[in-house]
Design a protein around this motif. Structure first.
Motif, PDB file in Angstrom:
ATOM      1  N   ALA A 255      10.835  -3.607  16.272  1.00  0.00           N
ATOM      2  CA  ALA A 255       9.412  -3.347  16.070  1.00  0.00           C
ATOM      3  C   ALA A 255       8.750  -2.744  17.301  1.00  0.00           C
ATOM      4  O   ALA A 255       7.756  -2.023  17.182  1.00  0.00           O
ATOM      5  CB  ALA A 255       8.698  -4.636  15.682  1.00  0.00           C
ATOM      6  N   ASP A 256       9.308  -3.008  18.501  1.00  0.00           N
ATOM      7  CA  ASP A 256       8.719  -2.478  19.726  1.00  0.00           C
ATOM      8  C   ASP A 256       9.410  -1.210  20.223  1.00  0.00           C
ATOM      9  O   ASP A 256       9.205  -0.790  21.364  1.00  0.00           O
ATOM     10  CB  ASP A 256       8.733  -3.533  20.833  1.00  0.00           C
TER      11      ASP A 256
ATOM     12  N   ARG B 222      -0.079   0.493   8.829  1.00  0.00           N
ATOM     13  CA  ARG B 222       0.586   0.171  10.100  1.00  0.00           C
ATOM     14  C   ARG B 222       1.077  -1.268  10.146  1.00  0.00           C
ATOM     15  O   ARG B 222       2.251  -1.528  10.425  1.00  0.00           O
ATOM     16  CB  ARG B 222      -0.368   0.454  11.260  1.00  0.00           C
ATOM     17  N   GLU B 223       0.188  -2.203   9.887  1.00  0.00           N
ATOM     18  CA  GLU B 223       0.580  -3.614   9.903  1.00  0.00           C
ATOM     19  C   GLU B 223       1.573  -3.906   8.791  1.00  0.00           C
ATOM     20  O   GLU B 223       2.519  -4.691   8.980  1.00  0.00           O
ATOM     21  CB  GLU B 223      -0.647  -4.505   9.764  1.00  0.00           C
ATOM     22  N   GLU B 224       1.389  -3.269   7.649  1.00  0.00           N
ATOM     23  CA  GLU B 224       2.300  -3.483   6.522  1.00  0.00           C
ATOM     24  C   GLU B 224       3.722  -3.067   6.875  1.00  0.00           C
ATOM     25  O   GLU B 224       4.685  -3.787   6.567  1.00  0.00           O
ATOM     26  CB  GLU B 224       1.812  -2.680   5.317  1.00  0.00           C
ATOM     27  N   TYR B 225       3.869  -1.906   7.515  1.00  0.00           N
ATOM     28  CA  TYR B 225       5.202  -1.430   7.895  1.00  0.00           C
ATOM     29  C   TYR B 225       5.887  -2.403   8.855  1.00  0.00           C
ATOM     30  O   TYR B 225       7.070  -2.728   8.690  1.00  0.00           O
ATOM     31  CB  TYR B 225       5.087  -0.048   8.530  1.00  0.00           C
ATOM     32  N   ILE B 226       5.145  -2.903   9.842  1.00  0.00           N
ATOM     33  CA  ILE B 226       5.704  -3.863  10.792  1.00  0.00           C
ATOM     34  C   ILE B 226       6.112  -5.149  10.086  1.00  0.00           C
ATOM     35  O   ILE B 226       7.193  -5.702  10.335  1.00  0.00           O
ATOM     36  CB  ILE B 226       4.702  -4.170  11.923  1.00  0.00           C
TER      37      ILE B 226
ATOM     38  N   GLN C  64       0.819  -1.206   0.000  1.00  0.00           N
ATOM     39  CA  GLN C  64       0.000   0.000   0.000  1.00  0.00           C
ATOM     40  C   GLN C  64       0.857   1.262   0.000  1.00  0.00           C
ATOM     41  O   GLN C  64       0.547   2.243  -0.665  1.00  0.00           O
ATOM     42  CB  GLN C  64      -0.918   0.007   1.224  1.00  0.00           C
ATOM     43  N   GLY C  65       1.924   1.237   0.782  1.00  0.00           N
ATOM     44  CA  GLY C  65       2.817   2.387   0.848  1.00  0.00           C
ATOM     45  C   GLY C  65       3.799   2.403  -0.309  1.00  0.00           C
ATOM     46  O   GLY C  65       3.670   1.634  -1.269  1.00  0.00           O
TER      47      GLY C  65
ATOM     48  N   LEU D 139       4.088   4.781  13.631  1.00  0.00           N
ATOM     49  CA  LEU D 139       2.794   4.142  13.433  1.00  0.00           C
ATOM     50  C   LEU D 139       1.638   5.062  13.831  1.00  0.00           C
ATOM     51  O   LEU D 139       0.560   5.011  13.225  1.00  0.00           O
ATOM     52  CB  LEU D 139       2.715   2.843  14.242  1.00  0.00           C
ATOM     53  N   ALA D 140       1.863   5.887  14.832  1.00  0.00           N
ATOM     54  CA  ALA D 140       0.814   6.806  15.285  1.00  0.00           C
ATOM     55  C   ALA D 140       0.432   7.808  14.196  1.00  0.00           C
ATOM     56  O   ALA D 140      -0.693   8.326  14.185  1.00  0.00           O
ATOM     57  CB  ALA D 140       1.273   7.537  16.538  1.00  0.00           C
ATOM     58  N   GLN D 141       1.371   8.083  13.273  1.00  0.00           N
ATOM     59  CA  GLN D 141       1.113   9.036  12.192  1.00  0.00           C
ATOM     60  C   GLN D 141       0.622   8.361  10.910  1.00  0.00           C
ATOM     61  O   GLN D 141       0.103   9.024  10.017  1.00  0.00           O
ATOM     62  CB  GLN D 141       2.388   9.818  11.863  1.00  0.00           C
ATOM     63  N   PHE D 142       0.812   7.044  10.814  1.00  0.00           N
ATOM     64  CA  PHE D 142       0.472   6.321   9.592  1.00  0.00           C
ATOM     65  C   PHE D 142      -1.043   6.137   9.469  1.00  0.00           C
ATOM     66  O   PHE D 142      -1.740   5.977  10.468  1.00  0.00           O
ATOM     67  CB  PHE D 142       1.112   4.926   9.587  1.00  0.00           C
ATOM     68  N   PRO D 143      -1.553   6.098   8.232  1.00  0.00           N
ATOM     69  CA  PRO D 143      -2.944   5.659   8.043  1.00  0.00           C
ATOM     70  C   PRO D 143      -3.056   4.198   8.461  1.00  0.00           C
ATOM     71  O   PRO D 143      -2.076   3.446   8.405  1.00  0.00           O
ATOM     72  CB  PRO D 143      -3.174   5.845   6.543  1.00  0.00           C
ATOM     73  N   GLU D 144      -4.238   3.794   8.878  1.00  0.00           N
ATOM     74  CA  GLU D 144      -4.425   2.460   9.449  1.00  0.00           C
ATOM     75  C   GLU D 144      -3.988   1.348   8.512  1.00  0.00           C
ATOM     76  O   GLU D 144      -3.428   0.336   8.933  1.00  0.00           O
ATOM     77  CB  GLU D 144      -5.891   2.270   9.840  1.00  0.00           C
ATOM     78  N   ASN D 145      -4.209   1.510   7.208  1.00  0.00           N
ATOM     79  CA  ASN D 145      -3.891   0.440   6.260  1.00  0.00           C
ATOM     80  C   ASN D 145      -2.388   0.213   6.097  1.00  0.00           C
ATOM     81  O   ASN D 145      -1.969  -0.799   5.537  1.00  0.00           O
ATOM     82  CB  ASN D 145      -4.503   0.749   4.889  1.00  0.00           C
TER      83      ASN D 145
END
Length: 274
Positions: free
Chosen positions: A159-160, A176-180, A49-50, A168-174
């Motif tokens: 990751a933690d 967040r999981e992708e970045y991790i 997505q990104g 992640l707090a600034q990323f769009p929801e779609n």
């Protein structure tokens, strides 16, 4: 104001070309000669997505022969991608589209960092040099291999870590999981890497005359002899459509041309993936 708008439009074009062109390529190679890394872009990166783009920092500590290349992640929401697709269809870019892409670009976060360390030293030997303004506790470092007296490493944020949480707090929801998932998928990255001895830009070309013949964006043939004619010095800027910093520096290159063009200086750009 005009330069700001032009930059935002350039970013729209940059991101549009990037994720559409990558999808059409069967295997895309990102060469980072300064660091000694060649990366075969994993197929799964074509479906994200990104947007990923490489920042080739090169040799930033010459005394220690330390070079670095960082792969950055730009989060794009579903709306961002839809706006870009619409701009492709319409052939023009609105203020909203430019603003959206500018916001996404400002949320860029580090994903993978490749290091080469020369002089027969290891990452541990230069640890204090690399982390002099940072905390090593936030990172995971994997050794990739060795070529002659150079060793190569892949460094990723944990990751933690607090930095990842802030991103992640600034990323769009779609995204967040992708970045991790990308952050943790180091095995895929390591399998895509080819190592070679780092090469400094121009190391084998000192004293030679630069000569080339290429096509401009309209398809017209241009020769270096004509471009350099009548100029005391010419700055040749090599850029690519996927390179974020290339777009950012364009207004600065325009300013150099405006200031020194009348004094005998020239500025030309060569797009490496056109």
């Amino acid at each position: 104001m005009k330069k700001t708008v032009a930059l935002l439009v350039a970013l729209v074009l940059l991101l549009t070309v990037s994720f559409s062109a990558v999808a059409e390529e069967e295997t895309q190679i990102w060469p980072f000669n300064d660091t000694g890394i060649k990366l075969a872009v994993p197929e799964k990166w074509n479906q994200i997505q990104g947007l990923l783009y490489p920042l080739d920092i090169g040799e930033f500590y010459p005394d220690h022969k330390i070079a670095c290349t960082t792969i950055l992640y730009i989060p794009l929401s579903e709306e961002d991608r839809a706006l870009i697709a619409q701009s492709q269809s319409d052939g023009e870019h609105t203020e909203e589209q430019s603003g959206r892409i500018s916001e996404a670009f400002n949320k860029t976060s580090d994903l993978y960092s490749f290091f080469s360390v020369g002089n027969g030293k290891t990452f541990e030997d230069v640890r204090d040099v690399i982390f002099q303004n940072d905390s090593p506790d936030r990172y995971i470092v994997d050794e990739l291999g060795q070529v002659e007296d150079y060793r190569f490493y892949l460094m990723t944020l944990k990751a933690d870590s607090e930095e990842v949480a802030n991103s992640l707090a600034q990323f769009p929801e779609n995204c967040r999981e992708e970045y991790i998932d990308l952050l943790k998928d180091v095995d895929t990255v390591k399998a895509a890497v080819t190592l070679q001895k780092p090469e400094k830009p121009g190391a084998n070309t000192a004293g030679t005359t630069l000569s080339f013949e290429l096509n401009d964006f309209s398809g017209k043939s241009v020769r270096s002899e004509d471009l350099f004619a009548g100029r005391k010095v010419t700055l040749v800027n090599l850029w690519a459509s996927w390179c974020g910093p290339c777009a950012v520096e364009m207004p600065e290159l325009e300013a150099i041309w405006q200031e020194y063009g009348a004094k005998g200086a020239g500025v030309i750009g060569i797009c490496l993936d056109y």
